[in-house]
Scaffold this motif. Structure first.
Motif, short mmCIF file in Angstrom:
data_model
loop_
_atom_site.label_atom_id
_atom_site.label_comp_id
_atom_site.label_asym_id
_atom_site.label_seq_id
_atom_site.Cartn_x
_atom_site.Cartn_y
_atom_site.Cartn_z
N ASN A 19 -1.09 -7.57 0.37
CA ASN A 19 -0.08 -8.48 0.90
C ASN A 19 1.28 -8.03 0.39
N THR A 20 2.31 -8.65 0.93
CA THR A 20 3.66 -8.40 0.43
C THR A 20 4.47 -9.68 0.52
N THR B 134 10.58 0.27 7.33
CA THR B 134 9.72 1.45 7.44
C THR B 134 8.44 1.30 6.63
N ASN B 135 8.11 0.08 6.23
CA ASN B 135 6.99 -0.17 5.33
C ASN B 135 5.73 -0.58 6.10
N GLN B 136 4.57 -0.16 5.59
CA GLN B 136 3.28 -0.65 6.06
C GLN B 136 2.48 -1.12 4.85
N VAL B 137 1.84 -2.27 4.97
CA VAL B 137 0.93 -2.74 3.92
C VAL B 137 -0.46 -2.25 4.29
N VAL B 138 -1.00 -1.31 3.50
CA VAL B 138 -2.25 -0.63 3.87
C VAL B 138 -3.43 -1.00 2.99
N GLY B 139 -3.23 -1.91 2.03
CA GLY B 139 -4.33 -2.30 1.18
C GLY B 139 -4.71 -1.21 0.19
N PRO C 256 -9.48 3.53 0.25
CA PRO C 256 -9.06 4.94 0.32
C PRO C 256 -8.99 5.49 1.75
N ALA C 257 -9.98 5.19 2.58
CA ALA C 257 -9.99 5.73 3.93
C ALA C 257 -8.77 5.22 4.72
N ARG C 258 -8.45 3.94 4.56
CA ARG C 258 -7.30 3.38 5.29
C ARG C 258 -5.99 3.99 4.80
N ILE C 259 -5.87 4.17 3.49
CA ILE C 259 -4.65 4.76 2.93
C ILE C 259 -4.46 6.18 3.45
N VAL C 260 -5.51 6.96 3.41
CA VAL C 260 -5.41 8.36 3.86
C VAL C 260 -5.07 8.43 5.34
N ALA C 261 -5.70 7.59 6.16
CA ALA C 261 -5.41 7.59 7.59
C ALA C 261 -3.97 7.18 7.87
N ALA C 262 -3.48 6.16 7.16
CA ALA C 262 -2.10 5.71 7.36
C ALA C 262 -1.11 6.79 6.94
N ALA C 263 -1.40 7.47 5.84
CA ALA C 263 -0.51 8.54 5.38
C ALA C 263 -0.45 9.67 6.40
N ALA C 264 -1.60 10.05 6.93
CA ALA C 264 -1.62 11.11 7.94
C ALA C 264 -0.81 10.73 9.17
#
Length: 376
Positions: A298-299, A309-314, A317-325
């Motif tokens: 949350n934020t 330009t922010n995304q809350v990605v939780g 690990p899989a979600r973080i890596v996908a969002a970064a890509a």
């Protein structure tokens, strides 16, 4: 002219109090800067005073660290006699750290006007100590200076009067714009062997992320996968350093010493991507137009998602890596929220001094009175 005490206690406070202090003094107010000592080591304290040009505190409470109860109690018992001695017309507190809550409580019980800068932010996550500090500080404050429209909406929904609530803008962005040219002239990138756009920046410090070995390991796993394609640097927060020693640092993630304010802004501004659990970094990256992934569920700063330009990605690990890509492949467009214009401190000073010229204004909303008004 009135006497106004401005309180700072931890690193995030310094960037927030400076614009307010400057604006009050420019209008002739007598000010006293109080440092509670919640942050006290060189990397979290003196270097920021130097970088910001913040004058030495007029009073240093030296309260130090401890549990939340110990730290809050020490700040209160040290601040109370100072308030009695100075007899200020108002006390300004900023942000959401323990010092904020402690000094707001003391000032309110002493009958002083309490002004909360950065009021109305809500994560609705009661596991965060900062959320409790925000809510209680707002409740005892006379003036609530909100940084964004969502914060205003939160305060209105909670029953605060319109005369208490003021949409002031973001004082963190005042400080950022004032110091941006100096920061960009820093040699921080050269010192760390970095090139603009050639790295990602990471910050981790929240207990929920670094105190649980399993959670820290999961985050490091995600950072390791991202670092395989884009090198990452992590200025090590003091409370994170010991955790990382036992967790193990993946290849491609480089630890560097804690950065001062100017160096850190330089590192943010030239990063290709920022991954963080910090509230202030969400705001700074929005102002700088740098893609940011928030490693939390949350934020309290949703405007950085809605308009920035922010995304809350939780923390999966899989979600973080996908969002970064995704953001490395297609960075978001830069958008700057309204009133993040470098003049929030001036607006706050005008309202506060106007309030002190009309001392018969109502006190903070009382819950009993509020319920009576609503016929409950």
């Amino acid at each position: 002219m009135p006497t106004i005490v401005c309180v700072a206690g931890a690193r995030p406070n310094y960037m927030k109090i400076k614009p307010v202090l400057d604006a009050l003094e420019a209008r002739g107010a007598r000010t006293a800067l109080v440092h509670t000592g919640q942050h006290y080591d060189e990397s979290m304290n003196e270097v920021f005073f130097r970088d910001l040009g913040l004058r030495p505190p007029d009073h240093h409470l030296g309260t130090g660290s401890g549990t939340h109860a110990e730290q809050t109690a020490r700040v209160m018992t040290a601040f109370e006699p100072l308030v009695d001695t100075l007899a200020p017309d108002a006390v300004v507190v900023v942000g959401d750290v323990n010092s904020t809550l402690a000094c707001a409580l003391v000032a309110a019980k002493a009958g002083r006007v309490v002004a909360h800068v950065e009021a109305g932010l809500r994560s609705r996550d009661w596991s965060m100590p900062e959320e409790i500090n925000r809510v209680v500080t707002d409740r005892v404050s006379d003036l609530l200076f909100a940084p964004s429209p969502d914060a205003v909406a939160n305060l209105r929904a909670e029953g605060y009067r319109d005369d208490q609530i003021h949409l002031a803008g973001n004082v963190m962005i005042d400080t950022l714009y004032t110091n941006l040219d100096r920061a960009l002239a820093s040699d921080a990138l050269a010192r760390h062997g970095l090139t603009a756009g050639g790295y990602g920046l990471v910050t981790l410090h929240r207990p929920a992320n670094v105190d649980t070995p399993e959670m820290l390991a999961a985050l490091l796993e995600a950072l390791g996968q991202i670092a395989a394609g884009t090198p990452l640097i992590l200025p090590v927060h003091p409370r994170t350093a010991t955790r990382l020693e036992s967790a193990g640092v993946p290849a491609g993630l480089r630890l560097i010493p804690p950065a001062g304010y100017l160096d850190f802004i330089a590192l943010q501004a030239s990063a290709r991507l920022v991954l963080t659990d910090s509230g202030g970094v969400q705001e700074e990256t929005t102002a700088l137009g740098v893609p940011c992934l928030t490693l939390r569920d949350n934020t309290e700063r949703p405007i950085t998602v809605d308009e920035g330009t922010n995304q809350v990605v939780g923390r999966d690990p899989a979600r973080i890596v996908a969002a970064a890509a995704a953001v490395l492949r297609d960075p978001p467009a830069r958008r700057r929220p309204a009133l993040w214009d470098g003049r929030a401190g001036e607006r706050i000073a005008e309202v506060l001094l106007g309030r002190l010229r009309t001392p018969d204004a109502p006190r903070p909303t009382d819950l009993v009175a509020l319920l009576a008004q609503r016929g409950r």
